[in-house]
Scaffold this active site. Structure first.
Site, PDB file in Angstrom:
ATOM      1  N   SER A 101       0.741  -1.320  -0.009  1.00  0.00           N
ATOM      2  CA  SER A 101       0.048  -0.113  -0.007  1.00  0.00           C
ATOM      3  C   SER A 101       0.819   1.160  -0.024  1.00  0.00           C
ATOM      4  O   SER A 101       1.726   1.458  -0.857  1.00  0.00           O
ATOM      5  CB  SER A 101      -0.845  -0.147   1.190  1.00  0.00           C
ATOM      6  OG  SER A 101      -1.919   0.880   1.058  1.00  0.00           O
ATOM      7  N   ASP A 197     -10.084  -5.180  -3.871  1.00  0.00           N
ATOM      8  CA  ASP A 197      -9.208  -3.854  -2.905  1.00  0.00           C
ATOM      9  C   ASP A 197     -10.412  -2.531  -3.284  1.00  0.00           C
ATOM     10  O   ASP A 197     -10.401  -2.280  -4.317  1.00  0.00           O
ATOM     11  CB  ASP A 197      -7.837  -3.688  -3.777  1.00  0.00           C
ATOM     12  CG  ASP A 197      -7.123  -2.803  -2.638  1.00  0.00           C
ATOM     13  OD1 ASP A 197      -7.934  -2.255  -2.039  1.00  0.00           O
ATOM     14  OD2 ASP A 197      -5.999  -3.175  -2.693  1.00  0.00           O
ATOM     15  N   HIS A 227      -7.730  -5.644   0.033  1.00  0.00           N
ATOM     16  CA  HIS A 227      -6.659  -4.854   0.220  1.00  0.00           C
ATOM     17  C   HIS A 227      -5.648  -5.375   1.297  1.00  0.00           C
ATOM     18  O   HIS A 227      -4.216  -5.062   1.150  1.00  0.00           O
ATOM     19  CB  HIS A 227      -7.197  -3.364   0.664  1.00  0.00           C
ATOM     20  CG  HIS A 227      -5.802  -2.396   0.822  1.00  0.00           C
ATOM     21  ND1 HIS A 227      -5.230  -1.786  -0.250  1.00  0.00           N
ATOM     22  CD2 HIS A 227      -5.253  -1.638   1.742  1.00  0.00           C
ATOM     23  CE1 HIS A 227      -4.451  -1.030   0.154  1.00  0.00           C
ATOM     24  NE2 HIS A 227      -4.282  -0.961   1.100  1.00  0.00           N
TER      25      HIS A 227
END
Length: 250
Positions: A101, A197, A227
């Site tokens: 991320s 996600d 995610h």
């Protein structure tokens, strides 16, 4: 949770870390926004590296986990400084960052700031430029005015307490953008992205793929992965991606 060691980072920030000696290249896990080095992916990858006899480093940015400072006082640039400082201090030779991320953005910034040391990269739901493309561009006029006048707003999160987003984070993020100018990645890159996600879109993954200049860059879309990307099959995919890059550079 084991007791970490600490490194004195930039501007007196104390950075918590765990280091596993082994043969290089160093695998360095870079976590996400408000995540920490005790997450499933970091611990799983550390155990895998130890079993393989690989050198591995995980750490907390300032304002995260067990490191010093408050999250709301930090910025993308601060966490990039933390990343560069702890890698410079604790590792030698080639580095293979694994960025999750926001950590994907940090991996790309690391490649800009220490290009001579990066020999490969793996990203997981990479979120480059999210302060601008994800936050600022999606804010209402009211939110933008409040952010500029009051210096902060709170955003709900699917995973934890609300995020406190500051005007400093937005302004600093504009100095760290990687999708607005040439992005040269002269090493193998493997990007992993779940189709379910809700925090980072497949469009973001494709934008990074198309934007970067790289001789060997591949994007794997994993159907229905979210995610977190941290269930059993996803952890195996991360292992495979790291192993593939290592096989190409050794």
């Amino acid at each position: 949770m084991t007791t970490p060691r600490f490194h004195d980072g930039p501007d007196g920030r104390r950075l918590a870390y765990h280091l596993t000696p082994g043969r290089g290249p160093w695998i360095v896990f870079l976590g996400g926004l408000k995540s920490d080095m005790e997450g499933t992916k970091a611990l799983h990858l550390e155990a895998w590296a130890r079993a393989e006899g690989r050198a591995f480093l995980r750490f907390d940015y300032s304002g995260h986990g067990q490191s010093s400072e408050r999250f709301e006082d930090g910025s993308i640039g601060d966490w990039s400084q933390d990343t560069v400082a702890i890698i410079d201090a604790l590792t030698e030779g080639p580095v293979l960052p694994v960025g999750s991320s926001m950590g994907g953005w940090q991996a790309l910034l690391l490649a800009k700031r220490r290009p001579e040391r990066i020999i490969g990269m793996v990203t997981i739901a990479a979120a480059p430029d999210f302060t601008e493309n994800g936050y600022w561009n999606s804010f209402s006029d009211e939110q933008k005015l409040k952010l500029q006048s009051e210096g902060r707003i709170a955003l709900p999160s699917d995973y934890m307490d609300p995020y406190i987003i500051t005007w400093r984070m937005i302004e600093d993020g504009r100095n760290q953008l990687v999708l607005q100018s040439q992005l040269d990645l002269a090493f193998p890159v493997r990007c992993l992205q779940g189709t379910a996600d809700t925090a980072v879109s497949t469009e973001t993954a494709l934008q990074l793929l198309h934007h970067a200049s790289c001789p060997d860059m591949r994007l794997m879309l994993v159907k229905d992965a979210d995610h977190r990307f941290s269930d059993g099959p996803c952890l195996g995919i991360i292992e495979d991606a790291v192993s593939e890059v290592l096989a190409l550079v050794e």
